[in-house]
Design a protein around this motif. Structure first.
Motif, PDB file in Angstrom:
ATOM      1  N   GLN A  45       0.797  -1.224   0.000  1.00  0.00           N
ATOM      2  CA  GLN A  45       0.000   0.000   0.000  1.00  0.00           C
ATOM      3  C   GLN A  45       0.833   1.280   0.000  1.00  0.00           C
ATOM      4  O   GLN A  45       0.286   2.369   0.065  1.00  0.00           O
ATOM      5  CB  GLN A  45      -0.915   0.025   1.231  1.00  0.00           C
ATOM      6  N   GLN A  46       2.173   1.134  -0.059  1.00  0.00           N
ATOM      7  CA  GLN A  46       3.000   2.335   0.025  1.00  0.00           C
ATOM      8  C   GLN A  46       4.340   2.148  -0.676  1.00  0.00           C
ATOM      9  O   GLN A  46       4.800   1.041  -0.867  1.00  0.00           O
ATOM     10  CB  GLN A  46       3.199   2.739   1.485  1.00  0.00           C
ATOM     11  N   VAL A  47       4.907   3.287  -1.040  1.00  0.00           N
ATOM     12  CA  VAL A  47       6.252   3.357  -1.597  1.00  0.00           C
ATOM     13  C   VAL A  47       7.090   4.096  -0.566  1.00  0.00           C
ATOM     14  O   VAL A  47       6.655   5.111  -0.018  1.00  0.00           O
ATOM     15  CB  VAL A  47       6.273   4.146  -2.931  1.00  0.00           C
ATOM     16  N   GLY A  48       8.282   3.587  -0.299  1.00  0.00           N
ATOM     17  CA  GLY A  48       9.144   4.231   0.671  1.00  0.00           C
ATOM     18  C   GLY A  48      10.501   4.581   0.078  1.00  0.00           C
ATOM     19  O   GLY A  48      10.898   4.042  -0.953  1.00  0.00           O
ATOM     20  N   PHE A  49      11.180   5.484   0.740  1.00  0.00           N
ATOM     21  CA  PHE A  49      12.551   5.855   0.400  1.00  0.00           C
ATOM     22  C   PHE A  49      13.333   5.775   1.701  1.00  0.00           C
ATOM     23  O   PHE A  49      12.975   6.424   2.687  1.00  0.00           O
ATOM     24  CB  PHE A  49      12.610   7.272  -0.180  1.00  0.00           C
ATOM     25  N   ASN A  86      -0.214  -3.779  -9.303  1.00  0.00           N
ATOM     26  CA  ASN A  86      -1.274  -4.647  -9.839  1.00  0.00           C
ATOM     27  C   ASN A  86      -2.337  -5.038  -8.818  1.00  0.00           C
ATOM     28  O   ASN A  86      -3.200  -5.861  -9.109  1.00  0.00           O
ATOM     29  CB  ASN A  86      -0.645  -5.914 -10.439  1.00  0.00           C
ATOM     30  N   ASP A  87      -2.253  -4.462  -7.614  1.00  0.00           N
ATOM     31  CA  ASP A  87      -3.212  -4.789  -6.552  1.00  0.00           C
ATOM     32  C   ASP A  87      -3.348  -6.287  -6.328  1.00  0.00           C
ATOM     33  O   ASP A  87      -4.458  -6.817  -6.228  1.00  0.00           O
ATOM     34  CB  ASP A  87      -4.588  -4.163  -6.843  1.00  0.00           C
ATOM     35  N   ILE A  88      -2.200  -6.961  -6.272  1.00  0.00           N
ATOM     36  CA  ILE A  88      -2.215  -8.399  -5.990  1.00  0.00           C
ATOM     37  C   ILE A  88      -1.446  -8.660  -4.695  1.00  0.00           C
ATOM     38  O   ILE A  88      -0.596  -7.862  -4.294  1.00  0.00           O
ATOM     39  CB  ILE A  88      -1.609  -9.237  -7.147  1.00  0.00           C
ATOM     40  N   CYS A  89      -1.771  -9.765  -4.049  1.00  0.00           N
ATOM     41  CA  CYS A  89      -1.085 -10.104  -2.805  1.00  0.00           C
ATOM     42  C   CYS A  89       0.394 -10.351  -3.068  1.00  0.00           C
ATOM     43  O   CYS A  89       0.759 -10.999  -4.045  1.00  0.00           O
ATOM     44  CB  CYS A  89      -1.714 -11.343  -2.173  1.00  0.00           C
ATOM     45  N   SER A  90       1.194  -9.850  -2.181  1.00  0.00           N
ATOM     46  CA  SER A  90       2.643 -10.017  -2.278  1.00  0.00           C
ATOM     47  C   SER A  90       3.032 -11.439  -1.899  1.00  0.00           C
ATOM     48  O   SER A  90       2.337 -12.100  -1.128  1.00  0.00           O
ATOM     49  CB  SER A  90       3.322  -9.033  -1.327  1.00  0.00           C
ATOM     50  N   CYS A 100      14.674   1.806  11.172  1.00  0.00           N
ATOM     51  CA  CYS A 100      14.695   2.534   9.902  1.00  0.00           C
ATOM     52  C   CYS A 100      13.857   3.808   9.968  1.00  0.00           C
ATOM     53  O   CYS A 100      12.877   3.880  10.708  1.00  0.00           O
ATOM     54  CB  CYS A 100      14.143   1.660   8.776  1.00  0.00           C
ATOM     55  N   LYS A 101      14.274   4.758   9.166  1.00  0.00           N
ATOM     56  CA  LYS A 101      13.497   5.981   8.977  1.00  0.00           C
ATOM     57  C   LYS A 101      13.273   6.091   7.473  1.00  0.00           C
ATOM     58  O   LYS A 101      14.235   6.059   6.700  1.00  0.00           O
ATOM     59  CB  LYS A 101      14.286   7.176   9.503  1.00  0.00           C
ATOM     60  N   LEU A 102      12.005   6.173   7.096  1.00  0.00           N
ATOM     61  CA  LEU A 102      11.657   6.216   5.683  1.00  0.00           C
ATOM     62  C   LEU A 102      10.778   7.415   5.374  1.00  0.00           C
ATOM     63  O   LEU A 102      10.038   7.889   6.227  1.00  0.00           O
ATOM     64  CB  LEU A 102      10.882   4.949   5.283  1.00  0.00           C
ATOM     65  N   LEU A 103      10.874   7.838   4.139  1.00  0.00           N
ATOM     66  CA  LEU A 103       9.936   8.792   3.567  1.00  0.00           C
ATOM     67  C   LEU A 103       8.910   7.926   2.854  1.00  0.00           C
ATOM     68  O   LEU A 103       9.295   7.071   2.061  1.00  0.00           O
ATOM     69  CB  LEU A 103      10.695   9.645   2.557  1.00  0.00           C
ATOM     70  N   VAL A 104       7.634   8.100   3.139  1.00  0.00           N
ATOM     71  CA  VAL A 104       6.624   7.182   2.618  1.00  0.00           C
ATOM     72  C   VAL A 104       5.528   7.930   1.875  1.00  0.00           C
ATOM     73  O   VAL A 104       5.113   9.017   2.276  1.00  0.00           O
ATOM     74  CB  VAL A 104       6.011   6.358   3.780  1.00  0.00           C
ATOM     75  N   PHE A 105       5.092   7.312   0.782  1.00  0.00           N
ATOM     76  CA  PHE A 105       3.960   7.814  -0.011  1.00  0.00           C
ATOM     77  C   PHE A 105       2.889   6.734  -0.030  1.00  0.00           C
ATOM     78  O   PHE A 105       3.174   5.580  -0.357  1.00  0.00           O
ATOM     79  CB  PHE A 105       4.388   8.095  -1.455  1.00  0.00           C
ATOM     80  N   SER A 106       1.662   7.120   0.296  1.00  0.00           N
ATOM     81  CA  SER A 106       0.553   6.161   0.206  1.00  0.00           C
ATOM     82  C   SER A 106       0.277   5.876  -1.268  1.00  0.00           C
ATOM     83  O   SER A 106       0.677   6.647  -2.153  1.00  0.00           O
ATOM     84  CB  SER A 106      -0.706   6.744   0.856  1.00  0.00           C
ATOM     85  N   LYS A 107      -0.407   4.788  -1.525  1.00  0.00           N
ATOM     86  CA  LYS A 107      -0.758   4.433  -2.905  1.00  0.00           C
ATOM     87  C   LYS A 107      -1.569   5.550  -3.549  1.00  0.00           C
ATOM     88  O   LYS A 107      -1.326   5.940  -4.686  1.00  0.00           O
ATOM     89  CB  LYS A 107      -1.544   3.124  -2.932  1.00  0.00           C
ATOM     90  N   LYS A 108      -2.519   6.107  -2.795  1.00  0.00           N
ATOM     91  CA  LYS A 108      -3.374   7.183  -3.307  1.00  0.00           C
ATOM     92  C   LYS A 108      -2.528   8.397  -3.707  1.00  0.00           C
ATOM     93  O   LYS A 108      -2.670   8.945  -4.805  1.00  0.00           O
ATOM     94  CB  LYS A 108      -4.399   7.564  -2.242  1.00  0.00           C
ATOM     95  N   LEU A 114       1.443  10.745 -10.058  1.00  0.00           N
ATOM     96  CA  LEU A 114       1.550  10.258 -11.441  1.00  0.00           C
ATOM     97  C   LEU A 114       0.558  10.979 -12.359  1.00  0.00           C
ATOM     98  O   LEU A 114       0.865  11.265 -13.515  1.00  0.00           O
ATOM     99  CB  LEU A 114       1.305   8.749 -11.507  1.00  0.00           C
ATOM    100  N   ASP A 115      -0.626  11.284 -11.832  1.00  0.00           N
ATOM    101  CA  ASP A 115      -1.655  11.957 -12.631  1.00  0.00           C
ATOM    102  C   ASP A 115      -1.369  13.447 -12.822  1.00  0.00           C
ATOM    103  O   ASP A 115      -1.672  14.004 -13.871  1.00  0.00           O
ATOM    104  CB  ASP A 115      -3.037  11.808 -11.971  1.00  0.00           C
TER     105      ASP A 115
END
Length: 189
Positions: A45-49, A86-90, A100-108, A114-115
């Motif tokens: 559900q998220q992308v992290g850095f 692809n909204d599929i189970c990992s 860890c310390k991450l910068l995180v973006f929700s899927k939304k 992107l839009d």
């Protein structure tokens, strides 16, 4: 945040307004050691850095053994891309090996970027392409080499990881036992 902006600007140009929008969407996530960023059986559900720390991607084989696929350290993106896109189970676990310390973006928020930001898709595609090439370059030589050579390659590939993660994870990544890894380490000192 500066580390993330510097990272993405390697792959394309963004104006200050676009950078500000990206900055607004990012959240800081403190991920304690051994906690999961994403889990097998769930949709990512998220992308992290990664700002600080080491993360590993692992799975369980058909014998129930835990296998480490790779490590992700500072200044790298972390996401189970197939699951996220692809909204599929990992089928893998993405776990903090250190605090860890991450910068995180929700899927939304990621999809919104992107839009809205036209060059964002091209930047993301270049990042994904580079990461996939790195994965292949890192894994391919490990298949055909002896254990000592694999360990020496690991030291080159992950110079900032070796002293920060348990030997059991490194042994798993290399496809050897922990006692074999200890012997190899003793012999090359």
């Amino acid at each position: 945040m500066k580390a993330f902006i510097d990272y993405i600007l390697q792959f394309g140009d963004l104006n200050q307004q676009q950078i500000d929008l990206i900055t607004k969407k990012a959240k800081i996530l403190e991920l304690p050691k051994e906690e999961y960023f994403s889990e097998a059986g769930k949709i990512a559900q998220q992308v992290g850095f990664v700002l600080e720390g080491v993360i590993r991607v692992c799975y369980y084989n058909n014998k129930g053994e835990e296998i480490t696929k790779y490590f992700i350290d500072e200044n790298n993106l972390v996401v189970d891309l197939e699951s996220f896109n692809n909204d599929i189970c990992s089928n893998a676990y993405v776990q903090a090996v250190t605090d860890c310390k991450l910068l995180v973006f929700s899927k939304k928020d990621w999809k919104e970027l992107l839009d809205i930001i036209i060059p964002w898709q091209a930047i993301v595609n270049k990042i994904v392409s580079r990461v996939l090439i790195q994965k292949v370059e890192r894994r391919s030589p490990l298949v055909s080499e002896d254990a000592t050579t694999r360990y020496l390659m690991f030291l080159k590939i992950y110079p900032n990881v070796v002293n920060r993660v348990p030997l059991s994870y490194i042994a798993s990544y290399l496809g050897i036992t922990q006692s074999s890894l200890s012997r190899i380490r003793k012999n090359i000192r």
